[in-house]
Every structure is written in C-alpha cells, then in structure tokens.
Write a protein that holds these residues in place. Sequence first.
Motif, PDB file in Angstrom:
ATOM      1  N   GLY A 130      62.362-112.431  -5.085  1.00 42.25           N
ATOM      2  CA  GLY A 130      63.432-112.992  -4.944  1.00 42.25           C
ATOM      3  C   GLY A 130      64.351-111.552  -5.030  1.00 42.25           C
ATOM      4  O   GLY A 130      63.794-110.976  -5.652  1.00 42.25           O
ATOM      5  N   LEU A 131      65.303-111.675  -5.072  1.00 44.28           N
ATOM      6  CA  LEU A 131      66.792-110.594  -5.105  1.00 44.28           C
ATOM      7  C   LEU A 131      67.317-110.563  -6.516  1.00 44.28           C
ATOM      8  O   LEU A 131      67.068-111.583  -7.058  1.00 44.28           O
ATOM      9  N   GLU A 170      51.453-103.986   0.473  1.00 44.19           N
ATOM     10  CA  GLU A 170      52.606-103.359   1.754  1.00 44.19           C
ATOM     11  C   GLU A 170      52.313-105.137   2.707  1.00 44.19           C
ATOM     12  O   GLU A 170      53.513-105.695   3.370  1.00 44.19           O
ATOM     13  N   TYR A 171      51.559-105.875   2.645  1.00 43.54           N
ATOM     14  CA  TYR A 171      50.765-107.572   3.551  1.00 43.54           C
ATOM     15  C   TYR A 171      52.057-108.060   1.790  1.00 43.54           C
ATOM     16  O   TYR A 171      52.182-109.249   3.409  1.00 43.54           O
ATOM     17  N   ARG A 172      52.344-107.923   1.418  1.00 44.13           N
ATOM     18  CA  ARG A 172      52.529-109.117   0.983  1.00 44.13           C
ATOM     19  C   ARG A 172      54.242-109.626   1.556  1.00 44.13           C
ATOM     20  O   ARG A 172      54.636-109.477   2.140  1.00 44.13           O
ATOM     21  N   PRO A 173      54.329-111.103   1.289  1.00 44.48           N
ATOM     22  CA  PRO A 173      56.092-111.355   1.412  1.00 44.48           C
ATOM     23  C   PRO A 173      56.639-111.608   0.370  1.00 44.48           C
ATOM     24  O   PRO A 173      56.005-111.347  -0.216  1.00 44.48           O
ATOM     25  N   VAL A 229      52.870-115.067  -4.734  1.00 43.56           N
ATOM     26  CA  VAL A 229      52.893-113.277  -5.520  1.00 43.56           C
ATOM     27  C   VAL A 229      52.175-112.544  -5.052  1.00 43.56           C
ATOM     28  O   VAL A 229      50.962-113.009  -5.574  1.00 43.56           O
ATOM     29  N   GLU A 230      51.960-111.764  -3.986  1.00 42.03           N
ATOM     30  CA  GLU A 230      51.389-110.965  -3.740  1.00 42.03           C
ATOM     31  C   GLU A 230      51.385-109.708  -4.132  1.00 42.03           C
ATOM     32  O   GLU A 230      53.140-109.563  -4.214  1.00 42.03           O
ATOM     33  N   GLY A 261      60.569-108.761 -11.793  1.00 42.84           N
ATOM     34  CA  GLY A 261      60.749-109.741 -10.609  1.00 42.84           C
ATOM     35  C   GLY A 261      58.961-108.885 -10.320  1.00 42.84           C
ATOM     36  O   GLY A 261      58.868-108.721 -10.210  1.00 42.84           O
ATOM     37  N   ARG A 262      58.147-110.182  -9.364  1.00 45.89           N
ATOM     38  CA  ARG A 262      56.962-108.909  -9.382  1.00 45.89           C
ATOM     39  C   ARG A 262      57.007-108.373  -8.024  1.00 45.89           C
ATOM     40  O   ARG A 262      57.231-109.115  -7.277  1.00 45.89           O
TER      41      ARG A 262
END
Length: 342
Positions: free
Chosen positions: A65-66, A93-96, A89-90, A43-44
């Motif tokens: 996702g997991l 370190e600031y990505r959700p 998708v980002e 996953g990205r």
Amino acid sequence: MVRSVEGRGRGNVFVVTESHGNKIAFVDLANTSNPVISETIVGRAPWALTSHEDTARIYVSTAEGLAVVDMHTRERLALVPYQDQPSGVEYGEYRPGGTGVVVTPDGTSVYVAVTREGKNSSVERFDVATGVMTDSFEIGLRPFDVQISPSGHEVYTIDHDSFTLHTISIPEHQVTRTEIAPFGTEGGLMSHFKPHYAAVADDGTLYFPYQGKGLAVYSPNTRQYRTEPMEADSHQHGTCLTADGRLLVVGVGAIGGATLGPSLTIRTLDTGQEVIVPLKKGHENPVEWLDAPDGRPKAVLTGGSTSRGPWDGIAILDLDSHDVVEVEVPDKPQMGTFIQVG
C-alpha cells in the motif's frame, strides 16, 4: 537554468527506501562511518518515495500500500491499501504493487503507479484530506517511474514494458498515451531498449536515457520527441537533473546489447558533451546533493539496483573529482530524496 522540478538535493537528511525489506532509512551522509540515523517501518518491498515539505509528509509506495510518514517524528501515520491490491508480496523489479509516486505541489493529492498481475498497470490517486484512494487510471506495463510537471497539472508514467509514456491531466484526469521508442519495439518484453526513468526540467521537457546509446528528449507541448546520441554503452536506469544544467544517468553494465560496465554519465545538456565515470558496482538512481558539508557538487547513487548486483549501500560521487565514497545502508536502498530536518 535547467533543473529538476522536484528540487531534490536540498536538505541535510537523505531518506531512502530499503527495497528488500520493509523500511525507509533516514541517513546522514556526512557521517560515513555510521550514516543511518533511524528507520521507519512502512510496508514490505518499498519502491519509491516523495516528500512534501509544507505538510511535513513523506509518501512511500510499497507492495502492501501507500505509506504516509510524518517527516519530523518519522512515524508511519497510515498504510493505505490500493484499489487494485496485489494478492501477495514479492520483491524485486517484477513484483506487483506500488512503484513510482509523486505529490502535487499543493500537497492535496498523491499519484502512485501500481503494477498489476496479468494486466496493464494503473495510477491511483490518493486524496490526502480523506485518506483514501479515490481514482484509478489504466496506463502501460510495469511503470518504473512517475513524474509531475512543473505546474503540477500533468502526471507522467514511464511504462517500461510497453515503451510508453502516459500523461494524466489534473484535475480533468484525461489520459493520453505516447509511444517513446527511439530504437523501435522489436523484441517486445525481451527488449532492453525501453524507458526506465525520466527527468523533468523546469521548462517541462522530459529526458529518457536508453542503453547509453540515445537520449529521448520529449516535449509535452507537442507530444513529440527527438533522440540525441549518448556514449556510455551501458544499460541505463535512473536519471536526474542538476541545478547547473547537467543530466546524471546511472548505467548498470553490459546488458541487452550494451557492452560496457557500470558508470555514471554526466551530460551537459546545452552542448551534449558527456563525461563517463566508470563505477565498480551497479546502482539504481542518482540524486544531486546540494548541501554537502564541503560545498562540493556531489551525486548520491543508490545501490539497490533492480537489474544487476544490488548491494547494501550508497555511493557518494564528487561531480568534479569523480572520487567515490561508499556508506552502508541495509536492504538494497533504491529510491531517495533529501529533506530538511532540525
């Protein structure tokens, strides 16, 4: 003896997230010229991973996702969406999306932190038997790391932007908030005196390094901490405990009031004595390597720094001689663990 409760370091294959891609890499660190054995799409923007030997599973937190991976076949078995799924998708370190992740000792539950856009983060519980996320618990802001107690009865989130530690009891799922701010909270989101990662000893004590200036030593029994001085004066990120009672902490450089360059701190916990090993590059996390072919104590440092100068590789540092060997791993390897294969 003080050691990490996760027991990282024992195994012949190092598995690591490729944080700027969509894979995990299975790495033979003894083969420095061609170390990557194979890769698995998970996953990205994968952040962290954890493994459970008895059930042969690897769990990877990604922005999507997991991911559940079979340890032996290296096949992705599932990519389970979060209850609070990011809108896009980002990377960085600031990505959700998912960050820290742990599995309970019995292998029945996985707890993964999820950074949410515009609100506090959460921890979601993945039920292994049913294959779905069953619960969500609100915590602090932007948790870099999740740890678990030696007994498996408490999960800890290290909430970077809120200066907090959240404790989630198992199985009751009661959530307790504790502020961990040995240098205060002045500056808020702009402060660099905030927790990134923690290490947990087998007596339950948690260790939080801050900027190479202070080490917060937290007791889960009393919910209190004390602060011990540190010497690296470098913006510190990942940390781990070795089997012989040393704390390893990577510093990424002169950021936020820290004045010195990248380093690895090797701290003897009993005495507080530190050896500071200067490094040429920034790193995100150290992992002890207990099964190096030459039998010497080593640390594996991942190059996918979230703060400064991420690079496509891993450094292997001899903990006695301080010699460093670099190996190439693609897409900014960020978080890893050892597994036993074959």
